[in-house]
Enzyme design. Sequence first.
Site, PDB file in Angstrom:
ATOM      1  NE  ARG A 122       0.033   0.182   4.886  1.00  0.00           N
ATOM      2  CZ  ARG A 122      -0.245   0.307   6.211  1.00  0.00           C
ATOM      3  NH1 ARG A 122      -1.424   0.644   6.504  1.00  0.00           N
ATOM      4  NH2 ARG A 122       0.461   0.279   7.181  1.00  0.00           N
ATOM      5  CD  GLU A 161       0.793   6.076   8.844  1.00  0.00           C
ATOM      6  OE1 GLU A 161       1.434   5.403   8.229  1.00  0.00           O
ATOM      7  OE2 GLU A 161       0.607   6.563  10.294  1.00  0.00           O
ATOM      8  CD  GLU A 319      -3.325   5.227  11.996  1.00  0.00           C
ATOM      9  OE1 GLU A 319      -2.237   4.490  12.305  1.00  0.00           O
ATOM     10  OE2 GLU A 319      -3.444   5.114  10.815  1.00  0.00           O
ATOM     11  CG  PHE A 369      -0.782 -11.802  15.883  1.00  0.00           C
ATOM     12  CD1 PHE A 369      -1.845 -12.310  16.626  1.00  0.00           C
ATOM     13  CD2 PHE A 369       0.043 -12.400  14.915  1.00  0.00           C
ATOM     14  CE1 PHE A 369      -2.229 -13.534  16.508  1.00  0.00           C
ATOM     15  CE2 PHE A 369      -0.506 -13.746  14.810  1.00  0.00           C
ATOM     16  CZ  PHE A 369      -1.551 -14.306  15.425  1.00  0.00           C
TER      17      PHE A 369
HETATM   18  C1  GLA Z   1       0.220   3.243  10.545  1.00  0.00           C
HETATM   19  C2  GLA Z   1      -1.189   3.275   9.464  1.00  0.00           C
HETATM   20  C3  GLA Z   1      -2.353   2.113   9.979  1.00  0.00           C
HETATM   21  C4  GLA Z   1      -1.485   0.957  10.591  1.00  0.00           C
HETATM   22  C5  GLA Z   1      -0.767   1.421  11.534  1.00  0.00           C
HETATM   23  C6  GLA Z   1      -0.024   0.101  12.458  1.00  0.00           C
HETATM   24  O1  GLA Z   1      -0.144   4.037  11.318  1.00  0.00           O
HETATM   25  O2  GLA Z   1      -1.934   4.276   9.095  1.00  0.00           O
HETATM   26  O3  GLA Z   1      -2.817   1.843   8.777  1.00  0.00           O
HETATM   27  O4  GLA Z   1      -0.760   0.090   9.602  1.00  0.00           O
HETATM   28  O5  GLA Z   1       0.632   1.967  11.138  1.00  0.00           O
HETATM   29  O6  GLA Z   1       0.700   0.639  13.632  1.00  0.00           O
END
Ligand code: GLA
Length: 702
Positions: A122, A161, A319, A369
């Site tokens: 991705r 991101e 997040e 996980f």
């Molecule tokens: C990033 C991504 C999420 C996920 C987290 C895992 O912040 O934006 O989609 O993959 O990492 O820690």
Amino acid sequence: MEKKMKKFAPIIKDQPYMIYGGDYNPDQWLDRPDILKEDDRLMNLAKINNASVGIFAWKALEPEEGVYTFEWLDETMDRLAANGKKVILATPSGARPAWMDRKYPEVLRVNDGRVKNLHGERHNHCYTSPYYRRKVFEMNQMLAKRYKDHKALGMWHISNEYGGDCHCPLCQQAFRDWLRKKYDNDIDKLNGQWWTGFWSKKYSSFDEIESPAPQGERCIHGLNLDWLRFVTYQTTDFMEQEIKAVKEITPQIPVTTNLMGLYPGLNPWVMAKKMDVISWDNYPRWHTMYSKNWELASDIGFVHDINRCLKHKPFLLMESTPSNVNWQQVNKLKRPGMNILASMQAVAHGSDSVQYFQWRKGRGAAEKFHGAVVDHEGSENTRVFQEAAKLGEMLQKCKDIVGTCNQAKVAVIYDWENRWAIDNMNGLSDRRNYEETCRLHYRALWQKNVTVDVIDMEQDLSGYSLVIAPMLYMQKPGVAKRLQDFVSKGNTLVTTYFTGYVNENDLCFLGGFPGDGLKEVLGIWAEEIDSLYEADSNQMCFSSCLNTEDSKGKLFASMSGKKYAIKDYCEIVHPLENTKVLAVYGEDFYEGTPALTCHTYGEGKAYHICARTDMNMLSDFYQELIAQCEVPVNLLGSYDEGVNVQKRESDGEAYYFIMNFEGKEAKVTLEEDIQLVSVIHETTIPKSFVLKPYEVIIAAQK
Ligand code: GLA
Ligand code: ZN
């Protein structure tokens, strides 16, 4: 700078409370209506009020080209709305379905070695591809049209991101066009700024220019820097297209994209200008063997403060994990209490949300996980769920804190482009550590419970009384003038070794460092800089008769006669007329020459720390400056190691977050004569109390 004392409106209209939620992927569970129903029940139990939906859902929205399946999202939006939740709806550009990559391979990224990706993973599309830009625009508009009047729609989560770069032919062309514009279509102008007379590098035309490559050009620092700037420009331009698509239809809905802390590849100060709301993803390594929790807490505070300062208003924690992640070397569980503490730390620094990746653990693939509020076990009867639910209750009581601000009189300058230039240059040693240096100057103030803004070198300095600019190697046009104005008006500036060596294109200033207008402010010129081996030693020796008295009394009395250890770098400087030498080197051929200087410029003072020292020196030095510059301390008192206090306020209201980042009890004795009441328990806070391991107390001033 925006006036910070007024209370800001809630980020999401109709959601005047702390946003509490996270990444929610019902598209992975469409064959399990029982689980979707259970999500509603569990979200209510955890006091979740928000969900970020659709982040990687392209395939679920358009399984084949031109075939759309929005029904599941309709149902999700309706279900969440019926359950009283708001949605931060994502545009799905962070991951692409396979059909797209097969049919339109131009969307696939090419790495710096010029190898084109296969479909997979991705976050790896080309930011220039006209097809992808068009396709994303259309998709975003479809989402916006479909949900523009939906009760659940609270905010747009643009992509996910953003990061990385693409070196495909389309990007090369766009880079050349960007350079043509920057250098007025004049290749000699570019050659001059990139110093291409070196090693026969002169370009005859813009068409000869290629992005940096491991098997190609890497040694033209101007090129490397401009490439990084272009990547930020092109990514921001891509993001702007995404934003335009939704704004045309839902102008009233705020947009954000989740930033990645100190991720070096993109300059968030440029991106921030195009965003309504700042948000970021925070995954600290709590409980490591490499640092104490409170040291890490200070480093995280630094990043929260950058995010707050990107707009000088409340931001969102987009997040975080309720417990462990799955991608660190050691994926440690958050100890009981740490999720509440780390979440409240974000709020303490100005976040109006706590959000998780992720709501529910998936059954398969890469993140099965990774911590989540709901485990594979599936019920509310887990430690992690229970703590998340407790936090949900606490956040409900923090409603009045929404929109309040953190008021700083001190700023630390941490600048992305300066970081690029420092990482780029050859010289000094392998311990340049710009980031760490800024964080340690910040830490000295964090430990004293002082609110600090963290800004880049382009920001307005009015409102601060102390500005600290460690290792400001790159000095962009206008910076010296702003610092001159700042100091001459009676404020204090601190600089260090390695300041003002190059211009914005990494060309060294001639006539002695620091360059252009900064010499006059600092009252020094720096002739050489020595790099030390780990076994080398030197000391910063403060005179025992410092003779630095001013109207406020004797300055630096606490440091007089002291010697502080020096490591890594010693800059050899010459004081100009009227510059006071507060400390000198203790050893080597430059023994006795200045190690710390103070220059009065206009009404203010500029200090130059010539060498890298340990925390003892920084701590003592900033203790003195806090007093001299009358910088407010958040809550005067004595605290055991590991306790930090942050403050949020607005006219007539003040909230203190008293946080114990260590896994043991910590004593607190408050010295200020103010009455504090617990926001959570509504009880009076005594003058003296003990914080439990990882405990946070949120106190309102009455
Ligand atoms: C990033 C991504 C999420 C996920 C987290 C895992 O912040 O934006 O989609 O993959 O990492 O820690
Ligand atoms: Zn490309």
